[in-house]
Motif scaffolding. Structure first.
Motif, PDB file in Angstrom:
ATOM      1  N   THR A  24      68.698   1.295  27.901  1.00  0.00           N
ATOM      2  CA  THR A  24      68.669   0.276  27.120  1.00  0.00           C
ATOM      3  C   THR A  24      67.378  -0.654  27.475  1.00  0.00           C
ATOM      4  O   THR A  24      66.555  -1.064  26.806  1.00  0.00           O
ATOM      5  CB  THR A  24      69.777  -0.312  26.953  1.00  0.00           C
ATOM      6  OG1 THR A  24      70.702   0.463  26.209  1.00  0.00           O
ATOM      7  CG2 THR A  24      69.720  -1.520  25.742  1.00  0.00           C
ATOM      8  N   THR A  49      63.882   0.798  27.166  1.00  0.00           N
ATOM      9  CA  THR A  49      63.367   1.069  25.964  1.00  0.00           C
ATOM     10  C   THR A  49      63.142  -0.073  25.093  1.00  0.00           C
ATOM     11  O   THR A  49      62.249  -0.195  24.166  1.00  0.00           O
ATOM     12  CB  THR A  49      64.056   2.028  25.323  1.00  0.00           C
ATOM     13  OG1 THR A  49      65.543   1.631  24.977  1.00  0.00           O
ATOM     14  CG2 THR A  49      63.903   3.352  25.814  1.00  0.00           C
ATOM     15  N   GLU A  50      63.948  -1.283  25.273  1.00  0.00           N
ATOM     16  CA  GLU A  50      64.072  -2.436  24.681  1.00  0.00           C
ATOM     17  C   GLU A  50      63.292  -3.475  25.361  1.00  0.00           C
ATOM     18  O   GLU A  50      63.413  -4.738  24.679  1.00  0.00           O
ATOM     19  CB  GLU A  50      65.458  -2.672  24.135  1.00  0.00           C
ATOM     20  CG  GLU A  50      66.110  -1.549  23.378  1.00  0.00           C
ATOM     21  CD  GLU A  50      67.468  -2.148  22.792  1.00  0.00           C
ATOM     22  OE1 GLU A  50      67.829  -3.204  22.815  1.00  0.00           O
ATOM     23  OE2 GLU A  50      68.337  -0.937  22.472  1.00  0.00           O
TER      24      GLU A  50
END
Length: 482
Positions: free
Chosen positions: A262, A265-266
């Motif tokens: 997470t 990717t974010e």
């Protein structure tokens, strides 16, 4: 040209304020580290800011300087520093009161001052090595001197020794640099009840507010009932995101991997990993910690081997921080040694200092593990997680200056100068007797340079006391060691 002059003036005055506020400019730390330093714009406490607020203050100061209003800029900086000093003064009050009360007895009692001093330092949880260092230095100042060591002389020795012991070069929290292109991962360990989850919440708050960081909490404590809910409450208070266990990620390692995915990717800046509270003798949970560390090193790998498998990145996690309750004192040392051996620690976080009379344990634990204290909890508020500063800690513990609860802002500087004078006088005395007694001169020189060892102490010339008193002193020392 005027702008450059104004900026240089601002920097010079800020530096002067720092010197006057701290009262002592530390010598080069004796510790070193190969770790890369952080580029995170965090100026914790004074130059190390309260980030937006701290940088804002420095910016406002520069603006004030450029407009000729230095008074207002200096007032803002002084106000910020005063808050930090007050936090140390309050947090160390119990430890300070007990220690100062015991030290006062040295000057009113009739016993052997040096033996009583060592007993007091041991009772203050400073540890055997530090206690002996302080006593040996005090003893060296009295040797061949007709002067009696005063209260201020003793304070100057203790202050100087504590700062030298606690002053690590790598005391700042390390973050990922721009070249790594990965999120910072801070791996937080600690037994239940030490304040680990609370520390994570307070640190997340600081990172978001002071460093303008996008922070993700990894709720990997799946062992203790209610641990995830407690971390969620802190995530809400700090206004940061959290990665929780799910049907597809139930184990600590699985939750951690999901959090790393997470974060990458974010675009999160920092991941704070909460681990299961454990005792050091729980082999299964310790093995779990080792596994989680490998998950981080594998997912944040920089290269692949000949079979196209990721090579473990040993530069991560960026920090493995052990949270310790200051009230535990030296009782926490054995557990810390096990975790350091099995997992590899990079620093310590001391919590609940405000409710403890065992503040001296900070010194013994840091020294015996050879690890810096990086953060310190001085209260229950969300703002009460501070950067550890050796000077302010030493002064807070010994009742020196504003950090020690007094109104004398320059007391630290006076004591630093006094210690320098005592050491200079000792060196001059040593020089005059070098030809007469080279062995003793060698020992004094070793104390000055910090290179004294046990063998040197054992073979040192005896003090001018009776044989009976020497035997008595040796018995007491052996008893303390046992």
């Amino acid at each position: 040209h005027n702008r450059d002059v104004t900026m240089k003036t601002s920097i010079a005055v800020v530096s002067l304020v720092a010197c006057l506020t701290h009262g002592f400019v530390p010598s080069q730390p004796r510790h070193s580290s190969l770790s890369s330093s952080t580029k995170l714009p965090m100026v914790f406490d004074f130059f190390k800011k309260r980030s937006e607020e701290g940088l804002d203050q420095l910016s406002k100061f520069s603006d004030a300087a450029s407009k000729g209003d230095l008074g207002k800029g200096l007032a803002d900086l002084a106000s910020y520093t005063r808050e930090t000093n007050e936090a140390f003064a309050t947090g160390l009050a119990k430890s300070r009161n007990r220690l100062l009360s015991d030290l006062e007895g040295l000057f009113t009692g009739s016993g052997d001052v040096l033996e009583d001093l060592q007993d007091i330092l041991l009772q203050a949880d400073l540890g055997m090595m530090t206690s002996e260092d302080i006593v040996e230095e005090v003893k060296s100042f009295r040797e061949d001197s007709t002067k009696f060591l005063s209260r201020d002389d003793l304070k100057s020795v203790m202050r100087g020794k504590l700062i030298e012991i606690l002053d690590f070069r790598n005391s700042a929290v390390r973050f990922a640099n721009d070249e790594e292109a990965i999120p910072t991962v801070l791996f937080i360990l600690g037994a239940n009840g030490m304040g680990k989850t609370t520390t994570i919440g307070k640190l997340a708050y600081r990172l978001r507010n002071e460093g303008d960081q996008k922070v993700l909490l990894a709720a990997c404590d799946t062992f203790r009932a209610g641990a995830v809910d407690q971390l969620k409450q802190w995530a809400d208070r700090a206004e940061v995101d959290i990665c929780e266990p799910s049907e597809s990620a139930k184990s600590p390692a699985a939750v951690l991997y999901s959090a790393l995915e997470t974060a990458i990717t974010e675009g999160y800046d920092t991941v704070l990993v909460d681990t299961s509270g454990r005792l050091s003798n729980n082999d299964a949970l310790t093995a779990e910690l080792v596994k989680m560390k490998k998950v981080i090193q594998k997912r944040l790998s920089k290269q692949r081997d000949e079979n196209d498998k990721p090579v473990l990145n040993h530069d991560v996690p960026h920090e493995s921080l052990l949270v310790l309750d200051a009230a535990q004192g030296r009782m926490a040392l054995d557990s810390a040694k096990v975790w350091n051996k099995e997992v590899g620690l990079t620093g310590l976080v001391l919590t609940k200092l405000d409710g403890s009379a065992r503040g001296g344990s900070v010194v013994s634990i840091s020294r015996e593990l050879d690890l810096p204290v990086k953060l310190i909890g001085v209260g229950e508020g969300i703002n009460d997680l501070r950067d550890f500063e050796p000077e302010r800690f030493a002064e807070g513990l010994l009742g020196i200056g504003v950090a020690g609860g007094t109104s004398s802002a320059n007391e630290g500087a006076v004591l630093a100068a006094r210690l320098e004078g005592l050491r200079k006088e000792r060196s001059e005395r040593a020089a005059t007797r070098k030809v007469e007694d080279p062995k003793k001169a060698e020992m004094i020189s070793a104390i000055d340079t910090g290179t004294i060892d046990e063998a040197m102490i054992e073979t040192a010339p005896a003090n001018p006391v009776s044989s009976k008193n020497r035997k008595k002193s040796k018995k007491k020392k052996n008893k303390r060691k046992r």
